[in-house]
Scaffold this motif. Structure first.
Motif, PDB file in Angstrom:
ATOM      1  N   UNK A  12       1.349  40.508  15.271  1.00  0.00           N
ATOM      2  CA  UNK A  12       0.992  39.393  16.149  1.00  0.00           C
ATOM      3  C   UNK A  12       2.245  38.878  16.867  1.00  0.00           C
ATOM      4  N   UNK A  13       3.367  38.809  16.162  1.00  0.00           N
ATOM      5  CA  UNK A  13       4.615  38.373  16.789  1.00  0.00           C
ATOM      6  C   UNK A  13       5.048  39.287  17.919  1.00  0.00           C
ATOM      7  N   UNK A  14       4.898  40.594  17.699  1.00  0.00           N
ATOM      8  CA  UNK A  14       5.237  41.549  18.757  1.00  0.00           C
ATOM      9  C   UNK A  14       4.319  41.331  19.958  1.00  0.00           C
ATOM     10  N   UNK A  15       3.025  41.235  19.704  1.00  0.00           N
ATOM     11  CA  UNK A  15       2.051  41.070  20.791  1.00  0.00           C
ATOM     12  C   UNK A  15       2.324  39.785  21.562  1.00  0.00           C
ATOM     13  N   UNK A  16       2.597  38.702  20.869  1.00  0.00           N
ATOM     14  CA  UNK A  16       2.877  37.423  21.546  1.00  0.00           C
ATOM     15  C   UNK A  16       4.110  37.526  22.453  1.00  0.00           C
ATOM     16  N   UNK A  75      -5.892  34.944  21.700  1.00  0.00           N
ATOM     17  CA  UNK A  75      -7.148  35.535  21.213  1.00  0.00           C
ATOM     18  C   UNK A  75      -6.876  36.679  20.253  1.00  0.00           C
ATOM     19  N   UNK A  76      -5.827  37.469  20.515  1.00  0.00           N
ATOM     20  CA  UNK A  76      -5.475  38.545  19.595  1.00  0.00           C
ATOM     21  C   UNK A  76      -5.144  37.962  18.219  1.00  0.00           C
ATOM     22  N   UNK A  77      -4.347  36.905  18.183  1.00  0.00           N
ATOM     23  CA  UNK A  77      -3.980  36.278  16.910  1.00  0.00           C
ATOM     24  C   UNK A  77      -5.219  35.779  16.172  1.00  0.00           C
ATOM     25  N   UNK A  78      -6.151  35.182  16.902  1.00  0.00           N
ATOM     26  CA  UNK A  78      -7.394  34.692  16.292  1.00  0.00           C
ATOM     27  C   UNK A  78      -8.204  35.860  15.726  1.00  0.00           C
ATOM     28  N   UNK A  79      -8.314  36.936  16.481  1.00  0.00           N
ATOM     29  CA  UNK A  79      -9.096  38.090  16.015  1.00  0.00           C
ATOM     30  C   UNK A  79      -8.443  38.757  14.801  1.00  0.00           C
ATOM     31  N   UNK A  80      -7.117  38.763  14.750  1.00  0.00           N
ATOM     32  CA  UNK A  80      -6.438  39.315  13.567  1.00  0.00           C
ATOM     33  C   UNK A  80      -6.736  38.453  12.345  1.00  0.00           C
ATOM     34  N   UNK A  81      -6.732  37.135  12.522  1.00  0.00           N
ATOM     35  CA  UNK A  81      -7.106  36.254  11.405  1.00  0.00           C
ATOM     36  C   UNK A  81      -8.538  36.535  10.944  1.00  0.00           C
ATOM     37  N   UNK A  82      -9.421  36.778  11.887  1.00  0.00           N
ATOM     38  CA  UNK A  82     -10.814  37.101  11.539  1.00  0.00           C
ATOM     39  C   UNK A  82     -10.901  38.440  10.811  1.00  0.00           C
TER      40      UNK A  82
END
Length: 192
Positions: free
Chosen positions: A17-21, A78-85
């Motif tokens: 997620x850090x890389x994507x952000x 949204x990517x971070x949210x989907x990873x949490x899901x």
């Protein structure tokens, strides 16, 4: 509640997620170690993996979009949210029972595949965009067995490339060895 799979996903997630952000819009057209993917293509693929593996955790069928497009407004958040899901979806012990109706393999293996994509594609995106990346050591250790198990079939199906010639000698179970077993050159973009 948590499972071994959700614990490993939770360890791996912040790194990817850090890389994507950190990926800038002007980096979306850069090449990646996945030869057929630019950064934007790989982001869309990884987004699709994260969303679909939530459904696979619930033993529901999924459809893989040929050319998914997930990079609309706010896609990093949204990517971070989907990873949490994704982590939450694999935290229920029943997700690891039985055979996946959508994948035809044990659910525990399917959960491992989500971890593999999150970890290896995190590296792919990091090196493509010049970001630092240190995967969760427990995820890398776990993935060696999975890649060994899935490798021959994955290579036949074109999911993994053949390991580079330098990867044929035994090495410790580290990230470079894992990357090589998935057909990547750990020193990418160097081609020696």
């Amino acid at each position: 509640m948590a499972t071994h799979t959700s614990d490993l996903l939770a360890a791996a997630a912040p790194r990817t997620v850090g890389v994507v952000r950190g990926i800038a819009d002007d980096q979306l057209d850069l090449p990646t170690p996945c030869h057929e993917y630019l950064v934007r293509d790989l982001l869309n693929h990884l987004f699709e993996v994260v969303v679909n593996f939530q459904e696979l955790a619930a033993k529901r069928p999924v459809e893989w979009a040929e050319k998914p497009e997930h990079l609309g407004v706010g896609w990093r958040d949204r990517f971070a949210v989907e990873v949490d899901r994704l982590i939450a979806a694999w935290s229920e012990p029943s997700t690891l029972e039985g055979v996946s109706p959508g994948m035809g393999m044990p659910q525990a293996v399917v959960g491992g595949m989500a971890l593999l994509d999150l970890t290896v594609h995190g590296w792919d995106l990091a090196v493509a965009t010049g970001k630092p990346y240190q995967p969760a050591s427990e995820a890398v250790a776990e993935l060696h067995g999975l890649v060994e198990q899935l490798g021959p079939t994955a290579r036949k199906m074109g999911v993994f490339a053949d390991p580079p010639p330098t990867a044929t000698t035994p090495t410790p179970p580290d990230l470079d060895h894992l990357l090589a077993q998935t057909g990547r050159t750990p020193t990418w973009p160097t081609t020696t």
